[in-house]
Structures are given as structure tokens and as C-alpha cells.
Design an enzyme around this catalytic site. Structure first.
Site, PDB file in Angstrom:
ATOM      1  N   ASP A  99       0.853  -1.189   0.000  1.00 43.28           N
ATOM      2  CA  ASP A  99       0.000   0.000   0.000  1.00 43.28           C
ATOM      3  C   ASP A  99       0.887   1.237   0.000  1.00 43.28           C
ATOM      4  O   ASP A  99       1.108   1.879   1.027  1.00 43.28           O
ATOM      5  CB  ASP A  99      -0.948   0.001   1.196  1.00 43.28           C
ATOM      6  CG  ASP A  99      -2.104   0.961   0.962  1.00 43.28           C
ATOM      7  OD1 ASP A  99      -2.120   1.637  -0.076  1.00 43.28           O
ATOM      8  OD2 ASP A  99      -3.005   1.021   1.823  1.00 43.28           O
ATOM      9  N   ASN A 206      -7.335  -1.982   7.609  1.00 45.17           N
ATOM     10  CA  ASN A 206      -7.285  -1.013   8.714  1.00 45.17           C
ATOM     11  C   ASN A 206      -7.586   0.416   8.259  1.00 45.17           C
ATOM     12  O   ASN A 206      -7.334   1.365   8.988  1.00 45.17           O
ATOM     13  CB  ASN A 206      -5.927  -1.085   9.424  1.00 45.17           C
ATOM     14  CG  ASN A 206      -4.773  -0.767   8.499  1.00 45.17           C
ATOM     15  OD1 ASN A 206      -4.974  -0.493   7.316  1.00 45.17           O
ATOM     16  ND2 ASN A 206      -3.566  -0.811   9.024  1.00 45.17           N
ATOM     17  N   PHE A 208      -9.803   3.707   7.484  1.00 43.95           N
ATOM     18  CA  PHE A 208     -10.965   4.220   8.212  1.00 43.95           C
ATOM     19  C   PHE A 208     -11.158   5.712   8.014  1.00 43.95           C
ATOM     20  O   PHE A 208     -10.252   6.421   7.559  1.00 43.95           O
ATOM     21  CB  PHE A 208     -10.828   3.931   9.713  1.00 43.95           C
ATOM     22  CG  PHE A 208      -9.655   4.634  10.360  1.00 43.95           C
ATOM     23  CD1 PHE A 208      -9.738   5.970  10.746  1.00 43.95           C
ATOM     24  CD2 PHE A 208      -8.467   3.970  10.588  1.00 43.95           C
ATOM     25  CE1 PHE A 208      -8.659   6.621  11.326  1.00 43.95           C
ATOM     26  CE2 PHE A 208      -7.371   4.618  11.166  1.00 43.95           C
ATOM     27  CZ  PHE A 208      -7.476   5.940  11.541  1.00 43.95           C
ATOM     28  N   HIS A 328       2.878   7.099   5.375  1.00 48.63           N
ATOM     29  CA  HIS A 328       3.697   6.247   6.254  1.00 48.63           C
ATOM     30  C   HIS A 328       4.201   4.969   5.594  1.00 48.63           C
ATOM     31  O   HIS A 328       4.773   4.118   6.271  1.00 48.63           O
ATOM     32  CB  HIS A 328       3.041   6.000   7.622  1.00 48.63           C
ATOM     33  CG  HIS A 328       1.635   5.535   7.640  1.00 48.63           C
ATOM     34  ND1 HIS A 328       0.670   6.074   8.453  1.00 48.63           N
ATOM     35  CD2 HIS A 328       1.022   4.573   6.949  1.00 48.63           C
ATOM     36  CE1 HIS A 328      -0.470   5.457   8.253  1.00 48.63           C
ATOM     37  NE2 HIS A 328      -0.291   4.534   7.351  1.00 48.63           N
ATOM     38  N   SER A 384      -6.055   8.940  19.641  1.00 51.07           N
ATOM     39  CA  SER A 384      -4.952   9.140  18.712  1.00 51.07           C
ATOM     40  C   SER A 384      -4.192  10.372  19.178  1.00 51.07           C
ATOM     41  O   SER A 384      -4.690  11.126  20.019  1.00 51.07           O
ATOM     42  CB  SER A 384      -5.483   9.364  17.290  1.00 51.07           C
ATOM     43  OG  SER A 384      -6.233   8.252  16.854  1.00 51.07           O
ATOM     44  N   HIS A 403       4.146   5.455  13.502  1.00 49.11           N
ATOM     45  CA  HIS A 403       2.994   5.748  12.634  1.00 49.11           C
ATOM     46  C   HIS A 403       1.660   5.334  13.243  1.00 49.11           C
ATOM     47  O   HIS A 403       0.617   5.606  12.664  1.00 49.11           O
ATOM     48  CB  HIS A 403       3.161   5.081  11.276  1.00 49.11           C
ATOM     49  CG  HIS A 403       2.683   3.653  11.202  1.00 49.11           C
ATOM     50  ND1 HIS A 403       3.075   2.677  12.085  1.00 49.11           N
ATOM     51  CD2 HIS A 403       1.836   3.053  10.329  1.00 49.11           C
ATOM     52  CE1 HIS A 403       2.499   1.538  11.752  1.00 49.11           C
ATOM     53  NE2 HIS A 403       1.739   1.724  10.710  1.00 49.11           N
ATOM     54  N   GLY A 404       1.690   4.674  14.382  1.00 49.76           N
ATOM     55  CA  GLY A 404       0.420   4.225  14.963  1.00 49.76           C
ATOM     56  C   GLY A 404       0.677   3.416  16.212  1.00 49.76           C
ATOM     57  O   GLY A 404       1.758   3.496  16.803  1.00 49.76           O
ATOM     58  N   GLY A 406       0.464  -0.032  16.477  1.00 53.13           N
ATOM     59  CA  GLY A 406       1.089  -1.339  16.256  1.00 53.13           C
ATOM     60  C   GLY A 406       0.178  -2.442  16.742  1.00 53.13           C
ATOM     61  O   GLY A 406      -0.467  -2.321  17.802  1.00 53.13           O
TER      62      GLY A 406
END
Lengths: 480, 136
Positions: A99, A206, A208, A328, A384, A403-404, A406
Site C-alpha cells: 500500500d 485497517n 478508516f 507512512h 490518537s 505511525h500508529g 502497532g
């Protein structure tokens, strides 16, 4: 004396080194940016081996870095950062992922959570209705081959020029929403066919849309600079280059596997297939990857436009503006100072975010004194974060952060332990209205399937690689 | 008879498929990809013959399954039958030839981005067992 955790040596707080002796063929050490608890977990995890495999690739500079949200992927770990010399190093499609330019756009609005909460169900339903997931439903836009070539080159600008957005949106996109290296001639017919109906679609997995609000502000000056005031409603869009990018990665992994013999390259995992950056294969991949990156920026621009339409319909007069848009999963040519010398590098970030510190010339004017907004989505049940880049990150991690959250549980494990319909009810009781394509897909993305993003963020902040700006709490979520 | 099952993987989906022969195992693997895409379709049944080649069996597996991913996501087909006719060794490696029957796809519930090369395995010890990771 260094503290040892399995094969890892702690070199500084939150900085663990995987020495080159860990695996034959490592050219540089691995560096993990984690706390001790995470180091103990990762020491047993496949992601450590993946970090070491990346360190074996030709031309890697400094270290193979793992961010605190690292977890096992395939080839590169997710949460991995690696930089290679452009004159003697490689570029790897697997180091970007399928992606290409999966990323996040954060938009702020002129209304507050008190305005939105009474309408959150209606708002979420309208977002799900008007923003296509793209699972064979196709987007509103069906592009001709010529249109798609324009998208590949122009990125987000293509959508803005057609009335889907504001010029200011471009100002607050990384690379102004288009990489200059794009060359449609490097893209296969298959990729074109796979992407032709998918612009303006969210996708599944994932990806959204999230309606959220600022529930905590940690740095008044930074938050004000980013326009994030207490209780401001925001919308976060997480999507990428859809089937277009997936096919480009598929095509070029195969091409590079065949080219590696010619170039005398051996890799420990075939997903790390690569070619010298300055080779024909390397340059063509970079050009094709840039096309996919630009498609993704155009995609998030169209999605943002659809979101604006929904918000304006329900809240007439509302202003919805872009805070920032970050990739990312991407590789970029960047200049960094390594051991006191400026070097041109091809920096791969797979599940990692670029993080520019204050004063960096690449920042939009409005943010140049403050550093880059770093968008760190958590999970649909908690929160977040918005962070800001630091000069230290530029010095230590090629200007990169997490980036998030995990993943903590695999998709299968999440489905076994979570009932999607129960999850919806539980989240509703917490004031979060969630819609998804199926209960099974919701279960896969349940909050308990992810690490607590606050722990990930704390490591970044305590290590000096980012500054904490604000926390966002979800109230409405559409899962692709 | 052919079968498959999903195995635990940190971020994506690992699949194990098996059969008495290579053709059965590759057919089961393709069936796994098609079923996990969650397609539904209707209309006239059409047929296509697919051929892929690779230097080794693991490569053949990945290239074959990525053909299935492409047909589902780009050609938007709903596969109704998958017959792997022949897998054989050639001068330059291996080839796979299959006949697929399909209808128009109405919708699918999951985007499969690709079949990855990481952990792709073909084990030949009595029955044939193949393993691969789907990026979802």
C-alpha cells in the site's frame, strides 16, 4: 555498562542496539526505539529478525531502525526505517510495502464536540453512505487512461483543480501532494486497470474515517499553531493508493527478483527483493512508486472532499481545513548529515512517519517555527495523538517517528476473542458510534488488537524524537 | 479433495493449503484466496485459461496466486470453479496451467492487496503442503 535484553544492548534510555554480530551479513546494527517492556517482547519476536535482514541490504547507512510500534510484517518489519546511499545503495519495493503512500490526513473543523455529539449517528451513517469503500462498488470517479496518467503526475493537485478541495490543502500535504519523480511510463497496464475505478475509495483492512475531538492539549503553542483547540472536532482519513499501488509493488518485486542475479545481490528474504537505486530497475520502480504515491494523495484529497460535503450538509457554514497529510509507507530521496557529512539517501519508511523539526525548509510556512505535525492514529476505542517533529529525530532516525499503535493481536486471534456486534455495543456505550462493512472486519480492528498508542507515543517523546501536542478521542468511526 | 486453513500472523493472514498432488494444493490455495476475498457474483459463467511460470515452486505459487488476486480485484470476477490442470518442470523452472470459471462480481468483502514472497513455502513429503502470507 550496557544492559542486555536478549540479543539487544541498551545504549541509552529507549535506545536498544541489535549488534551486527546477531546475524551473518548484517552491514550495520539495528536500533530499536522502545521501552524495556517492549524490548523484552520484541526480543522474542520475528520483527527482530526482520530488522536484522534489512541491515543486510547493500548500501544501508547508519542503522536499521525500528520504531516503538514495530511488529512483524513480511520482508521489512512494520515500523521500520532504513536509508541507503543513492550512489551505491538499493531501493526495495518491499521496504515501502504494497500500500504505497498509505497515510493519514487530519482535518480540523470550526465546530466543537458539543455541536456534533447529538448528530453523531446521522453524521457517521452519511459518511459511510457517501464515501465508497471501493470493494467492487467503485468510486464516483471512473477515470480514463489519460485522466489516470494526470493523477499519477499531479497527485492531490489533480483533484483540487477539479473543484475537489482548496489550494490550502496542498500547502499542508507532504511534498504538496505530489512527488516529482513520477513517470507513468514505468507503470504497467495491470496497475492502470486495477486503479481505474478506485480513486476516491477508502478500501478495507485497517483503513478508516474517524470523527474525533481534541480532548487534551499538551502544548498550547504547538496546538494553536496547528489549529487544535480544546474540544475542536476533527476528521481523520486513513487510506492509500488502493489496487493501483498494490499492483505496482507486485510487479516490481517480481522484476527485482529477476534483476538481483544480474546485479549480484543476495537477500535473506525474497520479499526484500531490491536493485541498485541508480540501476534501470531501481529508477523505474522509484518513478512508478511516485505515481502510486501521487494517486494516494489524490485519493485522500477526494476522500477529504467527500467528507467536507457530508459535514457541510449536516452543519451548514462549517469550515473544514487540512491540518496535515502524511505518508507512512514510502521511499524518498532526502539529504541527511551522516557522521558529519551531507549524504543523499533513499529513505524507506514502512509503517513510519517523516518528522521534520522546527526550521526545516521543507515545512509549510505556517509550521516552520514549530516542526511537522505527526499524526499517530491509535485505535477506534481509545485515542490518537498529534505530535510535532524535532531536530533530534532528524539527527537520529533520518527524521522519522512512529505511525500508529502497532498490532498486539493477529487478525485471527482478534476475531476469536472479540464479537463484532458486542464491540459495537460496547463502543456505543462509551459514546463512539462505529459502522463497518462486517462484524468480522470490526473484530479484526478491535481496540484490544492494538497496543496502547499512548505507550508508543511516550517512548517517542521521552526519547526526544517528537513533542506531544494534543490527544484526539473518537466519537464516530467508519471502517472500510 | 483439497483443503486450507488460516494460521496466526502478526499483521496479515497466513494460509496453509494442502492436497495429494501439487495441482490439488495450488487449487486449494487459490480457493482460499477467492473465499477470503468474500466475493459474490451473478450472470453468465465464462471461462479463462491462466498460465504462469517461475524459476522455482515457491515462486510459481506466489505468481499463480497473484494472478487470482488480480482477476478478483482488477477484472472483478467471482470465481465459481478453479481447476489446476497441470504443474510441470520445464527447462527454465516450473509452469502452472489452470482453467477458471467465473461470473461478474457483485461485491467483495475484503481487499487482498497481494500474496507476499515472505514465508512462501511448498513442502513435498507425502501430501503437498503450501504456505503463504496475504497482505490484507
Amino acid at each position: 555498562m550496557s544492559k542486555q535484553v536478549g540479543p539487544l544492548l541498551q545504549r541509552a534510555p529507549y535506545r536498544y542496539e541489535l549488534p551486527e554480530t546477531y546475524k551473518k551479513g548484517m552491514r550495520v546494527p539495528g536500533i530499536l526505539w522502545v521501552n524495556e517492556a517492549a524490548a523484552r517482547l520484541i526480543a522474542e519476536d520475528q520483527s527482530l529478525d526482520q530488522l536484522a535482514n534489512v541491515a543486510c541490504l547493500p548500501g544501508i547507512v547508519g542503522a536499521s531502525h525500528g520504531m516503538p510500534d514495530i511488529h512483524a510484517g513480511y520482508g521489512f518489519p512494520i515500523g521500520g526505517v532504513a536509508a541507503f546511499r543513492t550512489d551505491s545503495g538499493v531501493i526495495s519495493p518491499g521496504g515501502v510495502g504494497y500500500d504505497i503512500n498509505c497515510g493519514v490526513r487530519l482535518m480540523k473543523t470550526s465546530i466543537t464536540v458539543e455541536d456534533v455529539r447529538p448528530h453523531i449517528e446521522e453524521l457517521t451513517r452519511r459518511l459511510q453512505r457517501d464515501v465508497p469503500s471501493g470493494l467492487a462498488s467503485e468510486g464516483e470517479l471512473s477515470l480514463s487512461a489519460a485522466d489516470l496518467r494526470d493523477v499519477m503526475v499531479q497527485g492531490a493537485q489533480w483533484a483540487v483543480d477539479r473543484g475537489m478541495g482548496e489550494l490550502q490543502d496542498l500547502e499542508f500535504c507532504e511534498d504538496r501532494g505530489a512527488m516529482q519523480a513520477a513517470d507513468p511510463n514505468a507503470v504497467s497496464e495491470r496497475a492502470v486497470k486495477r486503479g481505474r475505478n478506485q480513486l476516491g475509495t477508502l478500501g478495507s483492512g485497517n483503513h478508516f474515517l474517524e470523527v474525533c475531538y481534541v480532548d487534551s492539549v499538551y502544548d498550547d503553542g504547538l496546538a494553536e499553531a496547528f489549529g487544535l483547540r480544546y474540544h475542536t472536532v476533527c476528521v481523520m482519513v486513513h487510506s492509500g493508493s488502493r489496487g493501483f499501488g498494490h499492483q505496482i509493488c507486485t510487479d516490481y518485486v517480481s522484476i527485482m527478483l529477476k534483476a538481483m542475479t544480474k546485479h549480484g545481490i543476495h537477500v535473506p528474504d525474497r520479499q526484500l527483493a531490491c536493485a541498485p537505486f541508480d540501476s534501470d530497475e531501481g529508477q523505474k520502480y522509484y518513478s512508478a512508486m511516485a505515481c502510486a504515491a501521487n494517486f494516494a494523495w489524490a485519493n485522500r484529497q477526494v476522500l477529504a472532499h467527500l467528507v467536507r460535503g457530508v459535514m457541510s450538509g449536516l452543519f451548514p457554514g462549517i469550515k473544514v481545513s487540512t491540518v496535515y497529510d502524511v505518508a507512512h509507507n514510502i521511499a524518498r530521496v532526502e539529504k541527511h548529515v551522516v557522521e558529519g557529512r551531507p549524504l543523499e539517501l533513499i529513505v524507506h519508511r514502512k509503517g513510519a512517519t517523516k518528522a521534520l523539526g522546527p526550521g526545516n525548509s521543507l515545512l509549510p510556512g505556517a509550521y516552520s517555527r514549530y516542526g511537522q505535525p505527526i499524526l499517530v492514529p491509535g485505535d477506534m476505542g481509545r485515542y490518537s495523538y498529534v505530535l510535532a517533529g524535532t531536530v533530534k529525530a532528524q539527527e537520529e532516525t533520518f527524521g522519522s517517528t512512529c505511525h500508529g499503535a502497532g498490532r498486539l493481536l493477529s487478525r485471527e486471534a482478534a476475531k476469536k476473542s472479540v464479537d463484532g456486534s458486542m464491540l459495537k455495543a460496547t463502543l456505543r456505550d462509551k459514546g463512539i458510534f462505529v459502522l463497518g462493512t462486517s462484524n468480522a472486519s470490526l473484530a479484526e480492528e478491535a481496540p484490544e488488537a492494538y497496543k496502547d498508542v499512548s505507550e508508543v507515543v511516550s517512548v517517542m517523546v521521552d526519547a526526544g524524537l517528537a513533542r506531544k501536542v494534543a490527544r484526539l478521542v473518537p466519537i464516530g468511526v467508519v471502517k472500510g | 479433495m483439497s483443503e486450507y486453513r488460516t494460521l496466526d500472523h502478526a499483521a496479515d493472514l497466513m494460509i496453509e493449503a494442502w492436497g495429494a498432488h501439487l495441482e490439488d494444493a495450488f487449487g486449494a490455495a487459490a480457493k482460499a484466496v477467492a473465499e477470503l476475498s468474500g466475493t459474490q457474483g451473478n450472470g453468465a459463467v465464462n471461462q479463462v485459461v491462466v498460465s504462469v511460470r517461475s524459476a522455482d515452486l515457491e515462486g510459481l505459487l506466489v505468481e499463480w496466486l497473484n494472478e487470482i488476486v488480480y482477476l478478483i480485484s482488477a477484472e472483478e470476477v467471482h470465481l465459481v470453479s478453479i481447476w489446476v490442470n497441470c504443474i510441470q518442470r520445464e527447462d527454465q523452472g516450473w509452469s502452472c496451467r489452470a482453467t477458471l470459471q467465473f461470473t461478474k462480481q457483485l461485491f467483495r468483502t475484503r481487499d487482498i492487496k497481494a500474496v507476499t514472497w515472505h514465508s512462501a513455502r511448498v513442502e513435498i513429503s507425502g501430501k503437498i503442503v503450501v504456505r503463504f502470507v496475504l497482505d490484507v
